[in-house]
Design an enzyme around this catalytic site. Structure first.
Site, PDB file in Angstrom:
ATOM      1  N   GLY A  73      -5.324  -3.058  11.399  1.00 12.45           N
ATOM      2  CA  GLY A  73      -4.951  -2.807  12.523  1.00 12.45           C
ATOM      3  C   GLY A  73      -5.498  -1.434  13.231  1.00 12.45           C
ATOM      4  CB  ALA A  92      -0.656  -4.570  10.496  1.00 14.01           C
ATOM      5  CD  GLU A 128      -7.460  -7.259   8.988  1.00  9.55           C
ATOM      6  OE1 GLU A 128      -8.601  -7.327   8.896  1.00  9.55           O
ATOM      7  OE2 GLU A 128      -6.849  -6.536  10.022  1.00  9.55           O
ATOM      8  CD  GLU A 169      -7.007  -5.714  14.112  1.00  7.73           C
ATOM      9  OE1 GLU A 169      -5.802  -5.543  13.479  1.00  7.73           O
ATOM     10  OE2 GLU A 169      -7.294  -7.218  14.363  1.00  7.73           O
TER      11      GLU A 169
HETATM   12  N1  CAA Z   1       0.853  -0.803   5.196  1.00  4.71           N
HETATM   13  C1  CAA Z   1       1.742  -0.182   4.752  1.00  4.71           C
HETATM   14  N2  CAA Z   1       1.889   0.941   3.811  1.00  4.71           N
HETATM   15  C2  CAA Z   1       0.521   1.564   3.636  1.00  4.71           C
HETATM   16  C3  CAA Z   1      -0.720   0.955   4.285  1.00  4.71           C
HETATM   17  C4  CAA Z   1      -0.471  -0.247   5.160  1.00  4.71           C
HETATM   18  N3  CAA Z   1      -1.486  -0.788   5.673  1.00  4.71           N
HETATM   19  N4  CAA Z   1      -1.677   1.781   3.970  1.00  4.71           N
HETATM   20  C5  CAA Z   1      -1.213   2.681   3.150  1.00  4.71           C
HETATM   21  N5  CAA Z   1       0.009   2.636   2.983  1.00  4.71           N
HETATM   22  C6  CAA Z   1       1.042   3.507   2.350  1.00  4.71           C
HETATM   23  C7  CAA Z   1       0.824   3.217   0.693  1.00  4.71           C
HETATM   24  O1  CAA Z   1       1.718   2.144   0.200  1.00  4.71           O
HETATM   25  C8  CAA Z   1       1.392   4.220   0.170  1.00  4.71           C
HETATM   26  O2  CAA Z   1       2.719   4.546   0.220  1.00  4.71           O
HETATM   27  P1  CAA Z   1       3.612   4.971  -1.251  1.00  4.71           P
HETATM   28  O3  CAA Z   1       3.269   6.489  -1.212  1.00  4.71           O
HETATM   29  O4  CAA Z   1       5.230   5.015  -0.596  1.00  4.71           O
HETATM   30  O5  CAA Z   1       3.459   4.333  -2.235  1.00  4.71           O
HETATM   31  C9  CAA Z   1       0.825   5.450   1.391  1.00  4.71           C
HETATM   32  O6  CAA Z   1       0.472   4.783   2.549  1.00  4.71           O
HETATM   33  C10 CAA Z   1      -0.485   6.208   0.726  1.00  4.71           C
HETATM   34  O7  CAA Z   1      -1.349   5.298   0.492  1.00  4.71           O
HETATM   35  P2  CAA Z   1      -2.309   5.116  -0.917  1.00  4.71           P
HETATM   36  O8  CAA Z   1      -1.253   5.627  -2.071  1.00  4.71           O
HETATM   37  O9  CAA Z   1      -2.536   3.749  -0.876  1.00  4.71           O
HETATM   38  O10 CAA Z   1      -3.240   6.181  -0.534  1.00  4.71           O
HETATM   39  P3  CAA Z   1      -4.884   5.932  -1.249  1.00  4.71           P
HETATM   40  O11 CAA Z   1      -5.439   7.111  -0.786  1.00  4.71           O
HETATM   41  O12 CAA Z   1      -4.691   5.683  -2.651  1.00  4.71           O
HETATM   42  O13 CAA Z   1      -5.562   4.740  -0.321  1.00  4.71           O
HETATM   43  C11 CAA Z   1      -6.029   3.180   1.302  1.00  4.71           C
HETATM   44  C12 CAA Z   1      -5.858   4.791   0.940  1.00  4.71           C
HETATM   45  C13 CAA Z   1      -7.453   2.964   0.959  1.00  4.71           C
HETATM   46  C14 CAA Z   1      -6.034   3.264   2.990  1.00  4.71           C
HETATM   47  C15 CAA Z   1      -5.145   2.314   0.790  1.00  4.71           C
HETATM   48  O14 CAA Z   1      -3.766   2.741   1.277  1.00  4.71           O
HETATM   49  C16 CAA Z   1      -5.183   1.049   1.560  1.00  4.71           C
HETATM   50  O15 CAA Z   1      -5.984   0.133   1.113  1.00  4.71           O
HETATM   51  N6  CAA Z   1      -4.191   0.666   2.450  1.00  4.71           N
HETATM   52  C17 CAA Z   1      -4.188  -0.545   3.175  1.00  4.71           C
HETATM   53  C18 CAA Z   1      -5.283  -0.906   3.856  1.00  4.71           C
HETATM   54  C19 CAA Z   1      -5.432  -2.275   4.725  1.00  4.71           C
HETATM   55  O16 CAA Z   1      -5.424  -3.165   3.839  1.00  4.71           O
HETATM   56  N7  CAA Z   1      -5.103  -2.353   5.982  1.00  4.71           N
HETATM   57  C20 CAA Z   1      -5.129  -3.619   6.645  1.00  4.71           C
HETATM   58  C21 CAA Z   1      -3.475  -4.216   6.794  1.00  4.71           C
HETATM   59  S1  CAA Z   1      -3.598  -5.826   7.371  1.00  4.71           S
HETATM   60  C22 CAA Z   1      -3.762  -5.784   9.124  1.00  4.71           C
HETATM   61  O17 CAA Z   1      -3.928  -4.462   9.481  1.00  4.71           O
HETATM   62  C23 CAA Z   1      -3.480  -7.054   9.757  1.00  4.71           C
HETATM   63  C24 CAA Z   1      -3.818  -6.922  11.243  1.00  4.71           C
HETATM   64  O18 CAA Z   1      -4.913  -6.821  11.536  1.00  4.71           O
HETATM   65  C25 CAA Z   1      -2.604  -6.542  12.190  1.00  4.71           C
END
Ligand code: CAA
Length: 259
Positions: free
Chosen positions: A109, A64, A132, A112
């Site tokens: 998400g 998400a 999360e 999920e």
């Molecule tokens: N939300 C918003 N933006 C996201 C995102 C997310 N979940 N995941 C990645 N992005 C964005 C980053 O912010 C980045 O944007 P910018 O270029 O504008 O900075 C772009 O996507 C590329 O991401 P990274 O530079 O971080 O890429 P990376 O290769 O270094 O890392 C990754 C990849 C390990 C997937 C890392 O992006 C990451 O950890 N993302 C978040 C994963 C996460 O925590 N997901 C769970 C969200 S909570 C949820 O989902 C709740 C629920 O159950 C409903």
């Protein structure tokens, strides 16, 4: 739909979540487009199976949208959870089979979303996880429920409490995915499986899905009655008559007509 692309090939639909700059993260707009996708696929009687994947080379869906969630109030958080849950439940209960082709990160998400599909195939580069708790929240789009049902409560709790990601081979070992492919072979394999499903009698396939899904929600005495009713509902269909006649006449059946 700006964030979800839909392509039809014969009786198969391939949908691509298309927000690669944010690793296909699910913001409200993507959730609305996913809702629209499910509505469109449900309304199209010519689609017998759906493959769902993510745009770009890195991610299926990285979760998400953390930016959008960061400033939510308690009430807004609950309502964002409901928004995702409603869409994912609609996807899960879509009458036709669904295959998630997980082409990279499937986190939060994203994991999920994959779990809301019937079958998960993944690339060898895929990474799964429910991060999360590390962000200060619980999984919010069904992760606490579907992960426990798919891989068992012990492994689900380990993944959710530790917030540690797992690689494709571990996902296969715990039963989170059905098969792993080299990345370039993933979509052909997913489409081949969807085509194989689409060749079977569509009414019967839909009844199989409903029997499995509905039966798992109730006890065995009620579950076998659900099966009996759906089994019965296939008789007198043109496809049942053709399928069984073809067997008895020792010939290949004609293409099924969804009738
Ligand atoms: N939300 C918003 N933006 C996201 C995102 C997310 N979940 N995941 C990645 N992005 C964005 C980053 O912010 C980045 O944007 P910018 O270029 O504008 O900075 C772009 O996507 C590329 O991401 P990274 O530079 O971080 O890429 P990376 O290769 O270094 O890392 C990754 C990849 C390990 C997937 C890392 O992006 C990451 O950890 N993302 C978040 C994963 C996460 O925590 N997901 C769970 C969200 S909570 C949820 O989902 C709740 C629920 O159950 C409903």
């Amino acid at each position: 739909m700006t964030n979800v692309l839909l392509e039809k090939k014969d009786h198969i639909a391939v949908a691509t979540i298309n927000r690669p700059k944010a690793l296909n993260a699910l913001n409200s707009q993507v959730l609305e487009d996913l809702n629209e996708l499910v509505e469109q696929v449900k309304a199209d009687e010519d689609i017998y199976a759906l493959v769902l994947t993510g745009a770009g080379e890195k991610a299926f869906v990285a979760g998400a949208d953390i930016g959008e969630m960061s400033s939510l109030t308690k009430a807004e958080g609950e309502s964002f959870g409901k928004k995702g849950n409603d869409v994912f439940r609609k996807l899960e209960t879509l009458p036709i089979p669904t295959i998630a082709a997980v082409n990279g990160f499937a986190l939060g998400g994203g994991c999920e979303l994959a779990m809301s599909c019937d079958i998960r195939l993944c690339a060898d580069s895929a990474v799964f996880g429910q991060p999360e708790a590390g962000l200060g929240i619980t999984p919010g789009f069904g992760g606490t429920q579907r992960l426990a049902r798919l891989v068992g409560p012990g492994m689900a709790k380990q993944m959710i409490y530790t917030a540690k990601n797992i690689k494709a081979d571990e996902a296969l070992r715990i039963g989170l995915v059905n098969a792993i492919y080299p990345v370039e072979e993933l979509m052909p394999a997913a489409e081949k499986m969807a085509a194989t499903i689409a060749k079977n009698a569509p009414i019967a396939v839909r009844a199989c899905k409903k029997a499995i899904n509905d039966g798992l929600q109730v006890d065995m005495d009620q579950a076998i009655v659900i099966e009996e009713k759906l089994f019965g509902s296939c008789f007198e269909t043109a496809d049942q008559k053709e399928g069984m006649s073809a067997f008895l006449e020792k010939r290949k059946h004609e293409p099924y007509q969804n009738k």
